[in-house]
Motif scaffolding. Structure first.
Motif, PDB file in Angstrom:
ATOM      1  N   ILE A  17      42.060  40.343  29.054  1.00 34.33           N
ATOM      2  CA  ILE A  17      41.548  39.518  27.955  1.00 34.33           C
ATOM      3  C   ILE A  17      40.161  38.980  28.294  1.00 34.33           C
ATOM      4  N   ALA A  18      39.947  38.579  29.537  1.00 30.47           N
ATOM      5  CA  ALA A  18      38.641  38.054  29.946  1.00 30.47           C
ATOM      6  C   ALA A  18      37.554  39.118  29.820  1.00 30.47           C
ATOM      7  N   VAL A  19      37.861  40.346  30.210  1.00 31.45           N
ATOM      8  CA  VAL A  19      36.878  41.433  30.101  1.00 31.45           C
ATOM      9  C   VAL A  19      36.512  41.651  28.636  1.00 31.45           C
ATOM     10  N   ILE A  20      37.498  41.728  27.767  1.00 29.04           N
ATOM     11  CA  ILE A  20      37.239  41.980  26.346  1.00 29.04           C
ATOM     12  C   ILE A  20      36.443  40.836  25.725  1.00 29.04           C
ATOM     13  N   TRP A  63      33.057  50.622  26.160  1.00 28.33           N
ATOM     14  CA  TRP A  63      33.632  50.750  27.502  1.00 28.33           C
ATOM     15  C   TRP A  63      34.330  49.467  27.940  1.00 28.33           C
ATOM     16  N   GLY A  64      33.822  48.324  27.515  1.00 28.84           N
ATOM     17  CA  GLY A  64      34.487  47.062  27.824  1.00 28.84           C
ATOM     18  C   GLY A  64      35.872  46.987  27.196  1.00 28.84           C
ATOM     19  N   GLY A  69      41.448  47.146  27.961  1.00 29.07           N
ATOM     20  CA  GLY A  69      42.717  47.679  27.472  1.00 29.07           C
ATOM     21  C   GLY A  69      43.563  48.285  28.574  1.00 29.07           C
ATOM     22  N   LEU A  70      42.926  48.838  29.588  1.00 28.48           N
ATOM     23  CA  LEU A  70      43.685  49.382  30.724  1.00 28.48           C
ATOM     24  C   LEU A  70      44.466  48.288  31.450  1.00 28.48           C
ATOM     25  N   PHE A  71      43.883  47.106  31.524  1.00 27.45           N
ATOM     26  CA  PHE A  71      44.585  45.991  32.160  1.00 27.45           C
ATOM     27  C   PHE A  71      45.739  45.472  31.300  1.00 27.45           C
ATOM     28  N   LEU A  72      45.658  45.700  29.985  1.00 32.74           N
ATOM     29  CA  LEU A  72      46.664  45.161  29.076  1.00 32.74           C
ATOM     30  C   LEU A  72      47.803  46.128  28.787  1.00 32.74           C
ATOM     31  N   ARG A  73      47.700  47.345  29.260  1.00 27.33           N
ATOM     32  CA  ARG A  73      48.769  48.299  28.971  1.00 27.33           C
ATOM     33  C   ARG A  73      50.045  47.942  29.710  1.00 27.33           C
TER      34      ARG A  73
END
Length: 79
Positions: A17-20, A63-64, A69-73
């Protein structure tokens, strides 16, 4: 503090969430529309930040979203 599976899951969620959020804020602050006006939630869609024809930093935004999204899967460790 021991890093257990639930804590790792929470940590990955917060990182994703922080990255997005960070990428969205950075791209929105540097956004200039076709007529040179800044980004506004009131008159633009958030998807405009990812359009290369409209936003200069569209690849950074796209890309962000992918990395966040990879962290949220959902991990396949749970049944």
């Amino acid at each position: 503090m021991q890093l257990t599976l639930p804590r790792l899951t929470y940590l990955c969620g917060f990182i994703g969430i922080a990255v997005i959020v960070c990428v969205t804020i950075v791209v929105a602050l540097t956004f200039r529309g076709p007529q040179g006006y800044p980004y506004s939630v009131l008159n633009r869609n958030i998807s405009d930040l990812g359009k290369p024809s409209v936003a200069e930093l569209a690849p950074v935004f796209n890309w962000g979203l992918k990395i966040g999204g990879l962290f949220l899967r959902r991990p396949y460790l749970y049944p």
